[in-house]
Design an enzyme around this catalytic site. Sequence first.
Site, PDB file in Angstrom:
ATOM      1  N   LYS A  86       0.689  -0.803   0.101  1.00  0.00           N
ATOM      2  CA  LYS A  86       0.323   0.152  -0.082  1.00  0.00           C
ATOM      3  C   LYS A  86       1.225   0.935  -0.086  1.00  0.00           C
ATOM      4  O   LYS A  86       0.504   2.271  -0.032  1.00  0.00           O
ATOM      5  CB  LYS A  86      -0.966   0.007   0.749  1.00  0.00           C
ATOM      6  CG  LYS A  86      -1.748  -1.076   1.070  1.00  0.00           C
ATOM      7  CD  LYS A  86      -3.105  -1.089   2.782  1.00  0.00           C
ATOM      8  CE  LYS A  86      -3.358  -2.665   3.236  1.00  0.00           C
ATOM      9  NZ  LYS A  86      -4.105  -1.913   4.777  1.00  0.00           N
ATOM     10  N   HIS A 135      24.774 -12.477   2.974  1.00  0.00           N
ATOM     11  CA  HIS A 135      23.523 -13.595   4.340  1.00  0.00           C
ATOM     12  C   HIS A 135      24.922 -13.942   5.596  1.00  0.00           C
ATOM     13  O   HIS A 135      25.761 -15.429   5.427  1.00  0.00           O
ATOM     14  CB  HIS A 135      23.269 -14.799   3.616  1.00  0.00           C
ATOM     15  CG  HIS A 135      22.142 -15.808   3.636  1.00  0.00           C
ATOM     16  ND1 HIS A 135      21.988 -15.613   5.191  1.00  0.00           N
ATOM     17  CD2 HIS A 135      21.633 -16.259   2.766  1.00  0.00           C
ATOM     18  CE1 HIS A 135      20.919 -16.057   5.119  1.00  0.00           C
ATOM     19  NE2 HIS A 135      20.812 -16.881   3.915  1.00  0.00           N
TER      20      HIS A 135
HETATM   21  N1   CP Z   1      21.563 -21.156   2.376  1.00  0.00           N
HETATM   22  C1   CP Z   1      19.790 -20.616   2.764  1.00  0.00           C
HETATM   23  O1   CP Z   1      19.703 -19.353   2.931  1.00  0.00           O
HETATM   24  O2   CP Z   1      18.244 -21.602   2.155  1.00  0.00           O
HETATM   25  P1   CP Z   1      17.210 -20.787   1.860  1.00  0.00           P
HETATM   26  O3   CP Z   1      17.037 -19.771   1.043  1.00  0.00           O
HETATM   27  O4   CP Z   1      16.105 -21.665   1.850  1.00  0.00           O
HETATM   28  O5   CP Z   1      16.595 -19.670   3.159  1.00  0.00           O
END
Ligand code: CP
Length: 327
Positions: A86, A135
């Site tokens: 939104k 990550h």
């Molecule tokens: N390794 C990993 O990030 O897997 P997902 O995308 O399933 O979280």
Amino acid sequence: MLDLGYDVLSARQFDRDDLTRLTKVAEALEPVARGEVVCRALEGAVMANLFFEPSTRTRISFGTAFSRLGGTVLDTSGLETTAIVKGESLYDTARVVSGYADVIVVRHPTPEAARIIAGGALVPVINGGDGEAEHPTQALTDFFTISKELKASGRTIDGATIVILGDLRYGRTTHSLIALMSVFEGLTFHLVSPEALSMPDQYADIARNRGHQVKVFRTLDEGLAGADVVYATRYQSERFQIDPQVREAAERLRLDAASFRRHAPEHAVILHPLPRDEVFGELSTDLDGLPNLAIFRQTDNGVPVRMALFALILGVADTLTDHFREP
Ligand code: CP
């Protein structure tokens, strides 16, 4: 320094002492992660799991980690289920959710999204993957796994040769991995990828600037030579168009039992952050019978590592064992 109230946005934040501390807490929590011991140290606490991109491992292992510590998990999957559709900003969303939760985990397709959310939130924010950037908690899990696997065969991370194979341009886990592993001493990194998918200098330079050797290869025979660890990754086809030239180069880098036996040392540990692309086959299922393949030990390790992270940033790490009891 990893501590109370800390945001986890990049693998670059961690030093070696942090990893020693995290390892100690994660090892203590392994029986809790397996359900053999009960620990409700986070009873009454709430975690908001905001996943704006698909995930199996990260979302569920964060949820399991928080639940196993007695906390409550609020799960949101997909942008379309939030008021962002939104027109609400990430900043406002973060501020609002931080009024409902004690910690936020976020995955988002845009690099820097986790940083924006951390800017708006009043509680710690953990980056569960921000686009093609980083990550960091996958790297913590990868570090924990590498450390365990090498220790089991009398080896150490210091001095190891780590092969990182596949899509090193868009594969965010590889960026966080090289940054995190660079806190150790005397490493050799082999970066093996199609040329168009080479690791960006901003990540490779972290290792170079810490005095590690960084060698770039385009073939498996050179790339796998001397490996202690082979870390394969998926080609991130959701982030770019794979042209025929890149596909051909990537096909030559597929790791299977034959190429592994031919080019890698017998003791090399094989990791992959998963998911592996079963259709493309960058990590063949014909490796599944090999003891070298640690991919499911790696996924299992995601739970105690994420439990340890919650315990440290929510300030209960020093009293965890007081909460231990029989199931
Ligand atoms: N390794 C990993 O990030 O897997 P997902 O995308 O399933 O979280």
